[in-house]
Design an enzyme around this catalytic site. Structure first.
Site, PDB file in Angstrom:
ATOM      1  N   GLY A  77     -14.314 107.738   8.277  1.00 33.76           N
ATOM      2  CA  GLY A  77     -13.260 107.040   7.540  1.00 33.76           C
ATOM      3  C   GLY A  77     -12.985 107.738   6.236  1.00 33.76           C
ATOM      4  CG  ASN A  78      -9.256 108.578   3.221  1.00 33.10           C
ATOM      5  OD1 ASN A  78      -9.841 109.464   2.607  1.00 33.10           O
ATOM      6  ND2 ASN A  78      -7.937 108.474   3.267  1.00 33.10           N
ATOM      7  CB  ILE A  79     -12.711 109.124  -0.141  1.00 33.80           C
ATOM      8  CG1 ILE A  79     -12.760 110.580   0.344  1.00 33.80           C
ATOM      9  CG2 ILE A  79     -13.622 108.928  -1.347  1.00 33.80           C
ATOM     10  CD1 ILE A  79     -12.154 111.581  -0.625  1.00 33.80           C
ATOM     11  CB  SER A 102     -12.732 103.801   4.552  1.00 35.56           C
ATOM     12  OG  SER A 102     -13.822 104.628   4.946  1.00 35.56           O
ATOM     13  N   GLY A 103     -15.349 102.070   2.981  1.00 37.41           N
ATOM     14  CA  GLY A 103     -16.367 101.023   3.193  1.00 37.41           C
ATOM     15  C   GLY A 103     -17.515 101.447   4.092  1.00 37.41           C
ATOM     16  CE  LYS A 104     -17.431 107.492   4.617  1.00 35.73           C
ATOM     17  NZ  LYS A 104     -16.349 106.996   3.744  1.00 35.73           N
ATOM     18  CB  THR A 147     -19.713  98.017   3.070  1.00 36.61           C
ATOM     19  OG1 THR A 147     -19.181  98.323   1.798  1.00 36.61           O
ATOM     20  CG2 THR A 147     -19.841  96.520   3.250  1.00 36.61           C
ATOM     21  CD  GLU A 175     -21.768 107.643   3.976  1.00 31.93           C
ATOM     22  OE1 GLU A 175     -22.936 107.721   3.576  1.00 31.93           O
ATOM     23  OE2 GLU A 175     -20.825 107.255   3.262  1.00 31.93           O
TER      24      GLU A 175
HETATM   25  C1  LIG Z   1     -18.645 115.963   6.548  1.00 29.22           C
HETATM   26  C2  LIG Z   1     -18.041 115.837   5.187  1.00 29.22           C
HETATM   27  C3  LIG Z   1     -18.255 114.790   4.297  1.00 29.22           C
HETATM   28  C4  LIG Z   1     -17.500 115.106   3.140  1.00 29.22           C
HETATM   29  C5  LIG Z   1     -17.313 114.451   1.914  1.00 29.22           C
HETATM   30  N1  LIG Z   1     -16.489 115.047   1.004  1.00 29.22           N
HETATM   31  C6  LIG Z   1     -16.320 114.402  -0.318  1.00 29.22           C
HETATM   32  C7  LIG Z   1     -15.508 113.144  -0.255  1.00 29.22           C
HETATM   33  C8  LIG Z   1     -16.117 112.272  -1.335  1.00 29.22           C
HETATM   34  O1  LIG Z   1     -15.515 112.575  -2.600  1.00 29.22           O
HETATM   35  C9  LIG Z   1     -17.569 112.709  -1.403  1.00 29.22           C
HETATM   36  C10 LIG Z   1     -18.528 111.776  -0.685  1.00 29.22           C
HETATM   37  O2  LIG Z   1     -18.068 111.466   0.584  1.00 29.22           O
HETATM   38  O3  LIG Z   1     -17.618 114.010  -0.772  1.00 29.22           O
HETATM   39  C11 LIG Z   1     -15.855 116.246   1.257  1.00 29.22           C
HETATM   40  O4  LIG Z   1     -15.106 116.732   0.402  1.00 29.22           O
HETATM   41  N2  LIG Z   1     -16.042 116.892   2.434  1.00 29.22           N
HETATM   42  C12 LIG Z   1     -16.854 116.341   3.376  1.00 29.22           C
HETATM   43  N3  LIG Z   1     -17.199 116.779   4.610  1.00 29.22           N
END
Ligand SMILES: Cc1cc2cn([C@H]3C[C@H](O)[C@@H](CO)O3)c(=O)nc2[nH]1
Length: 222
Positions: free
Chosen positions: A14-16, A18-20, A22, A90
């Site tokens: 899910g997007n940043i 989005s409640g993962k 939780t 996650e």
């Molecule tokens: C697998 C994966 C997770 C992930 C998280 N992120 C970033 C988004 C959030 O700001 C932070 C924590 O999820 O890291 C990213 O840029 N690239 C990613 N790749």
């Protein structure tokens, strides 16, 4: 990892905002579930370097470095042995490559040569390592809703994340997991409406808990 005792592996996507977390916290109360949260603290301190902060301060310069490290930490989670019957992760190698790397490349924040190299790594890994997942739980959200949460949560590295970045990530998640038109989908997708408030989200999770814990299958085996 020996296939026989491989746990039922569920990835939360899910997007940043989005409640993962939780959802993952809801399941951490179960003895037989191994919860693997995103190792953000590792990404913040690689031999003293805060890669997450470098990424957001200068994505063109640091996206390959950051995504390469994330790919390693995700591979570590995928291959981590556990005696638990269910492994709840996650995010995954798949959202790393198909969502975040894709988005950085499409928005010209990752050079084509860099995109090619990290894609080679990804292809080698899924060909040579057992990183299979059994279920994807997709927390579907509207960009405006999660952008507001991100600013409220105020993770220091994310304070300047523009709505446009969240919209781009949303579209990419939708094409992959809802429309299923952009990249291979490695497992069945269970969608949860993540626009709702905490109480409503917990209610939704309790309704699908048996599917996430693969209860009926385990009962069959027992
Ligand atoms: C697998 C994966 C997770 C992930 C998280 N992120 C970033 C988004 C959030 O700001 C932070 C924590 O999820 O890291 C990213 O840029 N690239 C990613 N790749």
């Amino acid at each position: 990892m020996d296939k026989r005792n491989k746990p039922f592996t569920v990835v939360i996507e899910g997007n940043i905002g989005s409640g993962k977390t939780t959802l993952l916290n809801y399941f951490s109360k179960y003895r037989d579930v191994e919860v693997l949260q995103e190792p953000v603290e590792k990404w913040r301190n690689v031999d003293g370097h805060n890669l997450l902060s470098l990424l957001y301060d200068d994505p063109a310069r640091w996206s390959l470095t950051f995504q390469t490290h994330v790919q390693l930490t995700m591979l570590d989670h995928h291959t981590k042995e556990t005696s638990a019957k269910v492994k709840l992760m996650e995010r995954s190698l798949f959202s790393g490559r198909y969502c975040f790397v894709e988005n950085l490349h499409e928005s010209k924040l990752m050079e084509p040569a860099e995109y090619a190299v990290i894609s080679e790594w990804f292809k080698w890994i899924i060909k040579n390592v057992d990183v299979e997942v059994d279920l994807i739980v997709y927390l579907r959200s509207d960009p405006e809703v999660v952008h507001k949460r991100i600013l409220q949560r105020a993770r220091k590295e994310e304070k300047t994340v523009p709505l446009s970045y969240i919209v781009a990530l949303h579209e990419i998640h939708e094409d992959w997991l809802h429309h299923k038109v952009s990249h291979p989908v490695p497992a069945p997708v269970l969608e949860i409406d993540a626009n709702v408030d905490l109480t409503e989200m917990l209610k939704q999770i309790s309704l699908v808990e048996n599917q996430i814990l693969n209860r009926k299958a385990i009962k069959r085996v027992l």
